[in-house]
Design a protein around this motif. Structure first.
Motif, PDB file in Angstrom:
ATOM      1  N   PHE A  39      23.828 -14.035 -28.570  1.00 42.06           N
ATOM      2  CA  PHE A  39      24.292 -13.123 -27.899  1.00 42.06           C
ATOM      3  C   PHE A  39      24.036 -11.559 -28.321  1.00 42.06           C
ATOM      4  N   GLY A  40      23.850 -11.216 -29.644  1.00 43.04           N
ATOM      5  CA  GLY A  40      23.731  -9.882 -30.282  1.00 43.04           C
ATOM      6  C   GLY A  40      22.393  -9.503 -30.026  1.00 43.04           C
ATOM      7  N   ASP A  41      21.607 -10.683 -30.252  1.00 43.33           N
ATOM      8  CA  ASP A  41      19.966 -10.311 -29.962  1.00 43.33           C
ATOM      9  C   ASP A  41      19.734  -9.988 -28.521  1.00 43.33           C
ATOM     10  N   PHE A  42      20.471 -11.020 -27.718  1.00 44.87           N
ATOM     11  CA  PHE A  42      20.158 -10.855 -26.121  1.00 44.87           C
ATOM     12  C   PHE A  42      20.550  -9.506 -25.645  1.00 44.87           C
ATOM     13  N   ILE A  43      21.704  -8.880 -26.324  1.00 42.58           N
ATOM     14  CA  ILE A  43      22.194  -7.477 -25.793  1.00 42.58           C
ATOM     15  C   ILE A  43      21.262  -6.424 -26.210  1.00 42.58           C
ATOM     16  N   ASN A  44      20.426  -6.593 -27.223  1.00 41.30           N
ATOM     17  CA  ASN A  44      19.530  -5.733 -27.804  1.00 41.30           C
ATOM     18  C   ASN A  44      18.151  -6.053 -27.127  1.00 41.30           C
ATOM     19  N   LEU A  45      18.091  -6.745 -26.045  1.00 37.86           N
ATOM     20  CA  LEU A  45      16.748  -7.088 -25.533  1.00 37.86           C
ATOM     21  C   LEU A  45      16.017  -5.994 -25.019  1.00 37.86           C
ATOM     22  N   ILE A  46      16.739  -4.901 -24.673  1.00 38.91           N
ATOM     23  CA  ILE A  46      15.945  -3.601 -23.991  1.00 38.91           C
ATOM     24  C   ILE A  46      15.546  -2.885 -25.073  1.00 38.91           C
ATOM     25  N   PHE A  47      16.114  -2.960 -26.355  1.00 39.67           N
ATOM     26  CA  PHE A  47      15.504  -2.269 -27.482  1.00 39.67           C
ATOM     27  C   PHE A  47      14.744  -2.965 -28.280  1.00 39.67           C
ATOM     28  N   SER A  48      14.636  -4.367 -28.495  1.00 38.32           N
ATOM     29  CA  SER A  48      14.005  -5.326 -29.312  1.00 38.32           C
ATOM     30  C   SER A  48      13.275  -6.334 -28.585  1.00 38.32           C
ATOM     31  N   ASP A  49      12.294  -6.851 -28.962  1.00 41.00           N
ATOM     32  CA  ASP A  49      11.871  -8.222 -28.225  1.00 41.00           C
ATOM     33  C   ASP A  49      12.065  -9.171 -29.375  1.00 41.00           C
ATOM     34  N   LYS A  50      13.013  -9.314 -30.158  1.00 40.66           N
ATOM     35  CA  LYS A  50      13.334 -10.240 -30.955  1.00 40.66           C
ATOM     36  C   LYS A  50      13.806 -11.598 -30.310  1.00 40.66           C
ATOM     37  N   TYR A  51      14.746 -11.233 -29.383  1.00 39.02           N
ATOM     38  CA  TYR A  51      15.131 -12.474 -28.548  1.00 39.02           C
ATOM     39  C   TYR A  51      14.042 -13.116 -27.900  1.00 39.02           C
ATOM     40  N   SER A  52      13.231 -12.334 -27.159  1.00 37.96           N
ATOM     41  CA  SER A  52      12.080 -13.299 -26.521  1.00 37.96           C
ATOM     42  C   SER A  52      11.082 -13.892 -27.514  1.00 37.96           C
ATOM     43  N   LYS A  53      11.135 -13.522 -28.781  1.00 37.17           N
ATOM     44  CA  LYS A  53      10.193 -14.136 -29.837  1.00 37.17           C
ATOM     45  C   LYS A  53      10.876 -15.384 -30.317  1.00 37.17           C
ATOM     46  N   VAL A  54      12.251 -15.318 -30.693  1.00 35.15           N
ATOM     47  CA  VAL A  54      12.850 -16.472 -31.186  1.00 35.15           C
ATOM     48  C   VAL A  54      13.277 -17.482 -30.299  1.00 35.15           C
ATOM     49  N   TYR A  55      13.612 -16.942 -29.133  1.00 31.12           N
ATOM     50  CA  TYR A  55      14.205 -18.104 -28.046  1.00 31.12           C
ATOM     51  C   TYR A  55      13.049 -18.311 -26.918  1.00 31.12           C
ATOM     52  N   ARG A  56      11.762 -18.558 -27.374  1.00 31.39           N
ATOM     53  CA  ARG A  56      10.438 -18.445 -26.306  1.00 31.39           C
ATOM     54  C   ARG A  56      10.609 -19.964 -26.022  1.00 31.39           C
ATOM     55  N   ASP A  57      11.043 -20.910 -26.484  1.00 27.15           N
ATOM     56  CA  ASP A  57      10.756 -22.425 -26.340  1.00 27.15           C
ATOM     57  C   ASP A  57      11.255 -22.851 -24.860  1.00 27.15           C
TER      58      ASP A  57
END
Length: 223
Positions: A39-57
């Motif tokens: 959820f923390g990675d998701f909330i930072n979606l606008i600042f970082s693409d970490k969520y899209s890279k980790v949960y891309r499956d």
């Protein structure tokens, strides 16, 4: 002799909306508690693409995280549509029957569109691409839905709202949608170019045509 005419006092209840707002924030709180790091990675979606890279499956489409926040997204967008209709004089924002109609249509539209996309993807053998593309869209659309949720609360409980406010919000949503589409296309450009014809067909039939017909029906009905 004085005659008295009795008129029933009609009060519009907002309790149903309060319950839904609390439910939406409750789902967000539970999701945050169960999936803290995600959820923390998701909330930072606008600042970082970490969520899209980790949960891309593509399997993430069916995860409880995605499904739970999908309901928050639908609740939020349904409120925004109803509030916008109310501001422009097409309905009442406290009409719970209208809200049920809107949210039912949204769920039906999204699920029907998803089913048709699944069929077309299977037919053209582009399932993996369409599923990942859908995951990207759902992720950003959910993010937008959560952002406008507190805005919906302010607009719902505040009566004197300018018509410019929903127009500005709609414009921002459109810009964000175009940006997210561009990012998704850039991310999968190699796969898109290898199946360019199918992608153009997919884009025209499922990403442009449904919204065009919705706009046409709405403008025709309000004329």
């Amino acid at each position: 002799m004085t005659e008295y005419l009795l008129h029933p006092r009609i009060t519009e209840s907002k309790d149903w909306a309060t319950v839904l707002f609390v439910l939406a924030f409750g789902i967000i709180a539970i999701t945050k508690g169960v999936y803290g790091n995600r959820f923390g990675d998701f909330i930072n979606l606008i600042f970082s693409d970490k969520y899209s890279k980790v949960y891309r499956d593509s399997s993430q489409l069916k995860s409880s995280f995605t499904i739970s926040l999908f309901f928050v997204q639908v609740i939020s967008f349904a409120f925004f549509i109803q509030i916008s209709l109310s501001i422009f004089g097409y309905g009442s924002k406290t009409d719970w029957i209208l809200y049920i109609q809107i949210i039912t249509f949204l769920i039906f539209f999204i699920l029907s569109k998803f089913l048709v996309e699944k069929i077309i993807a299977t037919t053209f053998n582009i399932e993996e691409f369409v599923e990942q593309f859908n995951l990207q869209k759902i992720t950003y659309r959910t993010y937008i839905g959560i952002i406008i949720l507190p805005i919906n609360i302010l607009l719902f409980y505040y009566n004197a709202v300018s018509q410019n406010i929903p127009i500005v919000i709609i414009a921002i949503i459109l810009v964000l949608s175009i940006v997210t589409y561009s990012l998704s296309i850039k991310k999968y450009q190699s796969l898109i170019f290898s199946k360019l014809f199918y992608f153009i067909l997919y884009l025209c039939t499922l990403e442009i045509a449904p919204y065009f017909f919705m706009y046409y029906l709405f403008t025709k009905g309000s004329a």
